[in-house]
Design a protein around this motif. Structure first.
Motif, PDB file in Angstrom:
ATOM      1  N   ARG A   1       0.814  -1.211   0.000  1.00  0.00           N
ATOM      2  CA  ARG A   1       0.000   0.000   0.000  1.00  0.00           C
ATOM      3  C   ARG A   1       0.849   1.262   0.000  1.00  0.00           C
ATOM      4  NH1 ARG A   1      -4.558   0.470  -2.022  1.00  0.00           N
ATOM      5  NH2 ARG A   1      -5.052  -1.545  -1.075  1.00  0.00           N
ATOM      6  N   LEU A   2       1.955   1.238   0.704  1.00  0.00           N
ATOM      7  CA  LEU A   2       2.826   2.406   0.819  1.00  0.00           C
ATOM      8  C   LEU A   2       4.258   1.989   0.528  1.00  0.00           C
ATOM      9  CD1 LEU A   2       3.328   5.405   1.813  1.00  0.00           C
ATOM     10  CD2 LEU A   2       3.668   4.415   4.095  1.00  0.00           C
ATOM     11  N   SER A   3       4.937   2.772  -0.305  1.00  0.00           N
ATOM     12  CA  SER A   3       6.337   2.504  -0.616  1.00  0.00           C
ATOM     13  C   SER A   3       7.140   3.795  -0.455  1.00  0.00           C
ATOM     14  CB  SER A   3       6.474   1.977  -2.048  1.00  0.00           C
ATOM     15  OG  SER A   3       7.842   1.821  -2.400  1.00  0.00           O
ATOM     16  N   VAL A   4       8.205   3.710   0.308  1.00  0.00           N
ATOM     17  CA  VAL A   4       9.107   4.840   0.523  1.00  0.00           C
ATOM     18  C   VAL A   4      10.482   4.420   0.018  1.00  0.00           C
ATOM     19  CG1 VAL A   4      10.175   6.344   2.244  1.00  0.00           C
ATOM     20  CG2 VAL A   4       7.790   5.629   2.513  1.00  0.00           C
ATOM     21  N   ASP A   5      11.032   5.216  -0.897  1.00  0.00           N
ATOM     22  CA  ASP A   5      12.263   4.822  -1.579  1.00  0.00           C
ATOM     23  C   ASP A   5      13.319   5.912  -1.444  1.00  0.00           C
ATOM     24  OD1 ASP A   5      14.147   3.592  -3.194  1.00  0.00           O
ATOM     25  OD2 ASP A   5      13.183   4.197  -5.062  1.00  0.00           O
ATOM     26  N   GLY A   6      14.367   5.638  -0.647  1.00  0.00           N
ATOM     27  CA  GLY A   6      15.529   6.519  -0.547  1.00  0.00           C
ATOM     28  C   GLY A   6      15.232   7.918  -0.053  1.00  0.00           C
ATOM     29  N   ILE A   7      14.289   8.057   0.859  1.00  0.00           N
ATOM     30  CA  ILE A   7      13.864   9.386   1.293  1.00  0.00           C
ATOM     31  C   ILE A   7      14.875  10.000   2.257  1.00  0.00           C
ATOM     32  CG2 ILE A   7      12.509   8.849   3.372  1.00  0.00           C
ATOM     33  CD1 ILE A   7      10.273  10.605   2.061  1.00  0.00           C
ATOM     34  N   GLY A   8      15.039  11.319   2.151  1.00  0.00           N
ATOM     35  CA  GLY A   8      16.012  11.980   3.017  1.00  0.00           C
ATOM     36  C   GLY A   8      15.768  13.471   3.119  1.00  0.00           C
ATOM     37  N   ILE A   9      16.313  14.057   4.194  1.00  0.00           N
ATOM     38  CA  ILE A   9      16.237  15.501   4.411  1.00  0.00           C
ATOM     39  C   ILE A   9      17.373  15.916   5.330  1.00  0.00           C
ATOM     40  CG2 ILE A   9      14.745  15.400   6.448  1.00  0.00           C
ATOM     41  CD1 ILE A   9      13.288  17.879   5.358  1.00  0.00           C
TER      42      ILE A   9
ATOM     43  N   ASP B   1      18.388   9.845   6.114  1.00  0.00           N
ATOM     44  CA  ASP B   1      19.361   9.667   5.039  1.00  0.00           C
ATOM     45  C   ASP B   1      19.087   8.393   4.249  1.00  0.00           C
ATOM     46  OD1 ASP B   1      21.572   9.732   3.422  1.00  0.00           O
ATOM     47  OD2 ASP B   1      23.048   9.401   5.007  1.00  0.00           O
ATOM     48  N   GLY B   2      18.330   8.531   3.147  1.00  0.00           N
ATOM     49  CA  GLY B   2      18.136   7.424   2.220  1.00  0.00           C
ATOM     50  C   GLY B   2      17.381   6.238   2.773  1.00  0.00           C
ATOM     51  N   VAL B   3      16.295   6.483   3.494  1.00  0.00           N
ATOM     52  CA  VAL B   3      15.520   5.398   4.103  1.00  0.00           C
ATOM     53  C   VAL B   3      14.491   4.863   3.116  1.00  0.00           C
ATOM     54  CG1 VAL B   3      13.882   4.817   5.942  1.00  0.00           C
ATOM     55  CG2 VAL B   3      15.867   6.264   6.428  1.00  0.00           C
ATOM     56  N   SER B   4      14.347   3.540   3.083  1.00  0.00           N
ATOM     57  CA  SER B   4      13.366   2.884   2.214  1.00  0.00           C
ATOM     58  C   SER B   4      12.600   1.835   3.013  1.00  0.00           C
ATOM     59  CB  SER B   4      14.053   2.196   1.030  1.00  0.00           C
ATOM     60  OG  SER B   4      14.790   3.122   0.252  1.00  0.00           O
ATOM     61  N   PHE B   5      11.306   1.721   2.742  1.00  0.00           N
ATOM     62  CA  PHE B   5      10.502   0.657   3.343  1.00  0.00           C
ATOM     63  C   PHE B   5       9.179   0.556   2.603  1.00  0.00           C
ATOM     64  CE2 PHE B   5       9.230   4.446   5.739  1.00  0.00           C
ATOM     65  CZ  PHE B   5       7.842   4.343   5.752  1.00  0.00           C
ATOM     66  N   THR B   6       8.465  -0.533   2.837  1.00  0.00           N
ATOM     67  CA  THR B   6       7.123  -0.712   2.290  1.00  0.00           C
ATOM     68  C   THR B   6       6.186  -1.110   3.428  1.00  0.00           C
ATOM     69  OG1 THR B   6       7.548  -3.034   1.753  1.00  0.00           O
ATOM     70  CG2 THR B   6       7.944  -1.415   0.017  1.00  0.00           C
ATOM     71  N   ALA B   7       4.911  -0.753   3.272  1.00  0.00           N
ATOM     72  CA  ALA B   7       3.879  -1.143   4.224  1.00  0.00           C
ATOM     73  C   ALA B   7       2.765  -1.828   3.455  1.00  0.00           C
ATOM     74  CB  ALA B   7       3.342   0.074   4.972  1.00  0.00           C
ATOM     75  N   HIS B   8       2.249  -2.921   4.011  1.00  0.00           N
ATOM     76  CA  HIS B   8       1.265  -3.746   3.321  1.00  0.00           C
ATOM     77  C   HIS B   8      -0.076  -3.726   4.043  1.00  0.00           C
ATOM     78  CE1 HIS B   8       5.156  -5.283   1.929  1.00  0.00           C
ATOM     79  NE2 HIS B   8       4.522  -5.740   0.862  1.00  0.00           N
ATOM     80  N   ASP B   9      -1.137  -3.904   3.270  1.00  0.00           N
ATOM     81  CA  ASP B   9      -2.468  -4.001   3.849  1.00  0.00           C
ATOM     82  C   ASP B   9      -2.502  -5.097   4.911  1.00  0.00           C
ATOM     83  OD1 ASP B   9      -3.298  -2.070   2.093  1.00  0.00           O
ATOM     84  OD2 ASP B   9      -4.441  -3.413   0.790  1.00  0.00           O
ATOM     85  N   GLY B  10      -3.147  -4.795   6.027  1.00  0.00           N
ATOM     86  CA  GLY B  10      -3.341  -5.803   7.056  1.00  0.00           C
ATOM     87  C   GLY B  10      -2.136  -6.089   7.919  1.00  0.00           C
ATOM     88  N   GLN B  11      -1.100  -5.258   7.811  1.00  0.00           N
ATOM     89  CA  GLN B  11       0.111  -5.487   8.598  1.00  0.00           C
ATOM     90  C   GLN B  11       0.489  -4.262   9.422  1.00  0.00           C
ATOM     91  OE1 GLN B  11       3.292  -6.904   6.074  1.00  0.00           O
ATOM     92  NE2 GLN B  11       2.476  -8.968   6.149  1.00  0.00           N
ATOM     93  N   VAL B  12       1.250  -4.515  10.480  1.00  0.00           N
ATOM     94  CA  VAL B  12       1.826  -3.453  11.293  1.00  0.00           C
ATOM     95  C   VAL B  12       3.326  -3.407  11.056  1.00  0.00           C
ATOM     96  CG1 VAL B  12       2.233  -2.578  13.631  1.00  0.00           C
ATOM     97  CG2 VAL B  12       0.058  -3.691  13.085  1.00  0.00           C
TER      98      VAL B  12
ATOM     99  N   LEU C   1      11.373  -1.800  11.410  1.00  0.00           N
ATOM    100  CA  LEU C   1      12.440  -1.038  10.772  1.00  0.00           C
ATOM    101  C   LEU C   1      13.181  -0.278  11.859  1.00  0.00           C
ATOM    102  CD1 LEU C   1      13.829   0.296   8.236  1.00  0.00           C
ATOM    103  CD2 LEU C   1      12.028   2.035   8.366  1.00  0.00           C
ATOM    104  N   VAL C   2      14.488  -0.413  11.893  1.00  0.00           N
ATOM    105  CA  VAL C   2      15.297   0.247  12.915  1.00  0.00           C
ATOM    106  C   VAL C   2      16.099   1.382  12.283  1.00  0.00           C
ATOM    107  CG1 VAL C   2      16.995  -0.057  14.758  1.00  0.00           C
ATOM    108  CG2 VAL C   2      15.523  -1.977  14.090  1.00  0.00           C
TER     109      VAL C   2
END
Length: 269
Positions: free
Chosen positions: A10-18, A27-38, A229-230
């Protein structure tokens, strides 16, 4: 818990930074989030967890990377635009209207789903009253969903702290999100209140919502999370199941140093 291999991304974050003042807060964080999951995001104080939330939810504009929601690129969209597209969030500090009742607070979160126009509101047309009644009924249903039926007509200023944390979640749910970002929903709660929050969050995920959680209570995180995600100093340190994170030496070192294995295991178990 849902299997990530079959759940919808449902959600994808790719290499985000500020950066702030030359310091890379995220600094360059990436992750995905799926329906029905925490998915829980953890890390030591100052790791960049809330900053990451602010980037994903449109509070900050990222300098690098992209955010995709339900297959559409939504990087740097304003929070209200993201809410229209299916993303809701809560904040570390309570953001409730203390002079409104619990029902009215939830109705505020419903405004993006209302169809009435400005003229209907100004001239008190019948459609306005009809919409208000519908929104009130939906708010009552959400209050029941979070266990706050008895507080429907109570001013927020007269509600206990733990109930207010659940009220914020009810208001976020009023926009019918597909992705729910929860920033420390159990912060400041006693053990009973924390257990109520835990059960509620798990239930929301089991109903099909993709939940992304920032939380300091490691015991809650380990019980509730499908993935963790740590972060450490703005960077992605590790990602995995609770068991994988619990035994990861990099995670132990980040929290308590290389000599803190026993203490880290107690914190993460």
């Amino acid at each position: 818990m849902t299997n990530a291999n079959v759940a919808t991304e449902r959600l994808s974050v790719d290499g985000i930074g500020i950066s702030f003042g030359g310091v890379k807060a995220v600094d360059g964080v990436s992750f995905t989030a799926h329906d029905g999951q925490v998915l829980s995001i953890i890390g030591p104080n100052g790791a960049g967890k809330t900053t990451l939330f602010n980037l994903v939810s449109g509070v900050y504009q990222p300098k690098t990377g992209r955010v995709t929601l339900s297959g559409a690129q939504v990087t740097a969209l304003a929070p209200n635009r993201l809410a229209e597209r299916g993303m809701s969030r809560t904040f570390q500090n309570l953001q409730v209207f203390f002079r409104m009742t619990a029902r009215e607070n939830v109705m505020v979160g419903r405004h993006l789903k209302e169809k009435r126009g400005l003229l209907a509101h100004l001239f008190a047309l019948p459609s306005t009253g009809r919409q208000n009644r519908e929104s009130a009924a939906i708010a009552d249903g959400l209050l029941a969903r979070v266990g706050l039926t008895d507080y429907a007509d109570t001013l927020a200023s007269n509600m206990p702290y733990g109930a207010l944390k659940r009220l914020e979640i009810a208001r976020a749910l009023a926009a019918e999100p597909q992705v729910l970002l929860l920033d420390e929903p159990a912060a400041g709660c006693n053990p009973v209140e924390t257990e109520e929050i835990e059960k509620l969050v798990r239930r929301i995920a089991d109903e099909g919502v993709a939940v992304v959680l920032v939380e300091h209570d490691m015991k809650l995180v380990m019980r509730i999370s499908d993935r963790i995600l740590v972060l450490d100093q703005g960077r992605q340190l590790a990602e995995g199941t609770g068991e994988e994170i619990r035994r990861n030496p990099k995670v132990i070192e980040a929290y308590l140093g290389t000599h803190g294995t026993r203490e880290a295991n107690l914190a993460l178990d």
